[in-house]
Motif scaffolding. Structure first.
Motif, PDB file in Angstrom:
ATOM      1  N   GLY A 237       0.791  -1.219   0.000  1.00  0.00           N
ATOM      2  CA  GLY A 237       0.000   0.000   0.000  1.00  0.00           C
ATOM      3  C   GLY A 237       0.821   1.266   0.000  1.00  0.00           C
ATOM      4  N   LYS A 238       2.117   1.148  -0.329  1.00  0.00           N
ATOM      5  CA  LYS A 238       3.018   2.294  -0.288  1.00  0.00           C
ATOM      6  C   LYS A 238       3.272   2.930  -1.650  1.00  0.00           C
ATOM      7  CE  LYS A 238       5.768   0.756   3.734  1.00  0.00           C
ATOM      8  NZ  LYS A 238       5.870   2.009   4.494  1.00  0.00           N
ATOM      9  N   LEU A 239       3.030   2.196  -2.728  1.00  0.00           N
ATOM     10  CA  LEU A 239       3.382   2.692  -4.060  1.00  0.00           C
ATOM     11  C   LEU A 239       2.339   3.691  -4.552  1.00  0.00           C
ATOM     12  CD1 LEU A 239       5.321   2.459  -6.518  1.00  0.00           C
ATOM     13  CD2 LEU A 239       3.753   0.739  -7.430  1.00  0.00           C
ATOM     14  N   HIS A 240       2.761   4.914  -4.755  1.00  0.00           N
ATOM     15  CA  HIS A 240       1.881   5.945  -5.305  1.00  0.00           C
ATOM     16  C   HIS A 240       1.860   5.846  -6.831  1.00  0.00           C
ATOM     17  CE1 HIS A 240       0.702   9.934  -6.760  1.00  0.00           C
ATOM     18  NE2 HIS A 240       0.207  10.216  -5.559  1.00  0.00           N
ATOM     19  N   THR A 241       3.053   5.900  -7.449  1.00  0.00           N
ATOM     20  CA  THR A 241       3.181   5.857  -8.907  1.00  0.00           C
ATOM     21  C   THR A 241       4.523   5.232  -9.263  1.00  0.00           C
ATOM     22  OG1 THR A 241       1.885   7.897  -9.124  1.00  0.00           O
ATOM     23  CG2 THR A 241       3.196   7.235 -11.040  1.00  0.00           C
ATOM     24  N   LEU A 242       4.527   4.403 -10.295  1.00  0.00           N
ATOM     25  CA  LEU A 242       5.776   3.850 -10.826  1.00  0.00           C
ATOM     26  C   LEU A 242       5.959   4.422 -12.227  1.00  0.00           C
ATOM     27  CD1 LEU A 242       6.882   0.101 -10.713  1.00  0.00           C
ATOM     28  CD2 LEU A 242       7.631   1.716 -12.446  1.00  0.00           C
ATOM     29  N   ILE A 243       6.985   5.234 -12.380  1.00  0.00           N
ATOM     30  CA  ILE A 243       7.338   5.832 -13.672  1.00  0.00           C
ATOM     31  C   ILE A 243       8.500   5.023 -14.229  1.00  0.00           C
ATOM     32  CG2 ILE A 243       8.054   7.938 -14.870  1.00  0.00           C
ATOM     33  CD1 ILE A 243       7.331   9.371 -12.094  1.00  0.00           C
ATOM     34  N   THR A 244       8.359   4.506 -15.420  1.00  0.00           N
ATOM     35  CA  THR A 244       9.481   3.767 -16.010  1.00  0.00           C
ATOM     36  C   THR A 244       9.921   4.393 -17.322  1.00  0.00           C
ATOM     37  OG1 THR A 244      10.332   1.595 -16.668  1.00  0.00           O
ATOM     38  CG2 THR A 244       8.015   2.067 -17.206  1.00  0.00           C
ATOM     39  N   GLN A 245      11.230   4.439 -17.500  1.00  0.00           N
ATOM     40  CA  GLN A 245      11.812   4.861 -18.773  1.00  0.00           C
ATOM     41  C   GLN A 245      11.922   3.695 -19.746  1.00  0.00           C
ATOM     42  OE1 GLN A 245      15.042   6.783 -16.140  1.00  0.00           O
ATOM     43  NE2 GLN A 245      15.290   7.822 -18.091  1.00  0.00           N
ATOM     44  N   ASN A 246      11.624   2.489 -19.279  1.00  0.00           N
ATOM     45  CA  ASN A 246      11.793   1.295 -20.092  1.00  0.00           C
ATOM     46  C   ASN A 246      10.566   1.049 -20.972  1.00  0.00           C
ATOM     47  OD1 ASN A 246      14.193   1.013 -18.726  1.00  0.00           O
ATOM     48  ND2 ASN A 246      13.376  -0.457 -17.259  1.00  0.00           N
ATOM     49  N   VAL A 247      10.797   0.376 -22.083  1.00  0.00           N
ATOM     50  CA  VAL A 247       9.711   0.079 -23.024  1.00  0.00           C
ATOM     51  C   VAL A 247       9.455  -1.420 -23.121  1.00  0.00           C
ATOM     52  CG1 VAL A 247      10.159   2.169 -24.351  1.00  0.00           C
ATOM     53  CG2 VAL A 247      11.294   0.041 -25.035  1.00  0.00           C
ATOM     54  N   ASP A 248      10.003  -2.192 -22.180  1.00  0.00           N
ATOM     55  CA  ASP A 248       9.962  -3.651 -22.272  1.00  0.00           C
ATOM     56  C   ASP A 248       8.721  -4.286 -21.645  1.00  0.00           C
ATOM     57  OD1 ASP A 248      10.518  -3.545 -19.469  1.00  0.00           O
ATOM     58  OD2 ASP A 248      12.676  -3.634 -19.863  1.00  0.00           O
ATOM     59  N   SER A 249       7.884  -3.499 -20.986  1.00  0.00           N
ATOM     60  CA  SER A 249       6.635  -3.966 -20.372  1.00  0.00           C
ATOM     61  C   SER A 249       6.851  -4.984 -19.250  1.00  0.00           C
ATOM     62  CB  SER A 249       5.683  -4.560 -21.422  1.00  0.00           C
ATOM     63  OG  SER A 249       5.256  -3.568 -22.331  1.00  0.00           O
ATOM     64  N   LEU A 250       8.052  -5.082 -18.694  1.00  0.00           N
ATOM     65  CA  LEU A 250       8.299  -6.068 -17.642  1.00  0.00           C
ATOM     66  C   LEU A 250       7.634  -5.686 -16.325  1.00  0.00           C
ATOM     67  CD1 LEU A 250      11.968  -7.258 -18.254  1.00  0.00           C
ATOM     68  CD2 LEU A 250       9.823  -8.381 -18.864  1.00  0.00           C
ATOM     69  N   HIS A 251       7.414  -4.394 -16.085  1.00  0.00           N
ATOM     70  CA  HIS A 251       6.660  -4.026 -14.880  1.00  0.00           C
ATOM     71  C   HIS A 251       5.230  -4.547 -14.971  1.00  0.00           C
ATOM     72  CE1 HIS A 251       9.710  -1.678 -12.891  1.00  0.00           C
ATOM     73  NE2 HIS A 251       9.888  -0.915 -13.948  1.00  0.00           N
ATOM     74  N   ARG A 252       4.625  -4.438 -16.155  1.00  0.00           N
ATOM     75  CA  ARG A 252       3.283  -4.996 -16.356  1.00  0.00           C
ATOM     76  C   ARG A 252       3.296  -6.505 -16.133  1.00  0.00           C
ATOM     77  NH1 ARG A 252      -0.345  -1.850 -19.533  1.00  0.00           N
ATOM     78  NH2 ARG A 252       0.584   0.077 -20.287  1.00  0.00           N
TER      79      ARG A 252
END
Length: 257
Positions: free
Chosen positions: A102-117
């Motif tokens: 419950g701590k993550l407000h926003t994750l901004i990524t410079q990557n285009v690999d979609s691995l966070h998804r």
């Protein structure tokens, strides 16, 4: 970069900052994906170092003006995505754990690999500031769809598939050199930086602008800064904690309760 067992104090300092935090904004760069087997762009083993045409393909003016370049690029993509078989690593999964807490407000990524998804970061928390290779977009009308739809057309014989709506040029839904960021994404990122109590920068050189500005924006708004990166960054002096370690090793330790 130093071995993780030599960074006990740095890990503890980072944990001390993140522990009481309630609104953490994360900025990730190429370094978080290297342990997934995805090379950076300009390093000794980088994608553009080994294949200069790949950098040319990432330049909008070259891509638009050179049909042969586009055809070669589509053929490479159709033969197998550069991300094929690549999986999220413990660094990506640690940020999913931060969201579960419950701590993550926003994750901004410079990557285009979609691995966070792929790791499980929620759509509503994610800003892919440089776009994604998982979709294509028409440069003329803006129509977008999953990349596989375009690749199926290439495999069926369309060397440079045009937009089926307007006939315009298609490219991956990434931000190329000479192409503007999506202003709504940039605005959202800056607003998140102003609202957070901690900004965690992971695997980024923090030299790519304008998105690197979220670090001083957050700092000026009163947030604490934590940086996890193998090499020094220009903003290390602003940070409450700097951890120069392998992200896959360090980040799970930093976010663990």
């Amino acid at each position: 970069m130093r071995p993780i067992d030599e960074l006990t104090a740095e890990i503890a300092a980072a944990r001390a900052v993140l522990g009481p935090a309630e609104r953490i904004v994360v900025l990730t760069g190429a370094g978080i994906s290297t342990d997934s087997g995805i090379p950076d762009f300009r390093g000794p083993e980088g994608l553009w170092t080994k294949n200069p045409e790949a950098e040319k393909t990432a330049t909008l003016s070259s891509y638009v003006s050179d049909p042969e370049l586009r055809k070669r690029n589509w053929q490479r993509l159709a033969e197998g995505s550069m991300w094929e078989g690549k999986e999220p690593n413990p660094g990506h999964r640690a940020l999913v754990e931060l969201e579960r807490q419950g701590k993550l407000h926003t994750l901004i990524t410079q990557n285009v690999d979609s691995l966070h998804r792929a790791a499980g970061t929620s759509e509503e928390r994610l800003v892919e500031i440089h776009g994604t290779t998982s979709k294509f977009r028409c440069l003329d009308c803006g129509d977008t769809a999953p990349m596989e739809f375009a690749l199926e057309r290439v495999r069926a014989g369309e060397a440079d598939p045009p937009c089926r709506i307007c006939g315009g040029i298609l490219k991956s839904a990434t931000i190329s050199f000479g192409q503007n960021l999506v202003m709504a994404d940039l605005h959202r990122s800056e607003q998140a930086a102003m609202a957070c109590d901690v900004l965690l920068a992971v695997g980024s050189t923090l030299t790519v602008y304008p998105i690197a500005n979220v670090v001083p924006i957050a700092h000026q708004a009163g947030a604490q800064i934590v940086i996890v990166n193998a090499e020094p960054t220009p903003f290390d002096g602003l940070a409450a904690a700097v951890v120069p370690a392998s992200i896959s090793d360090a980040l799970p330790l930093i976010v663990a309760r």
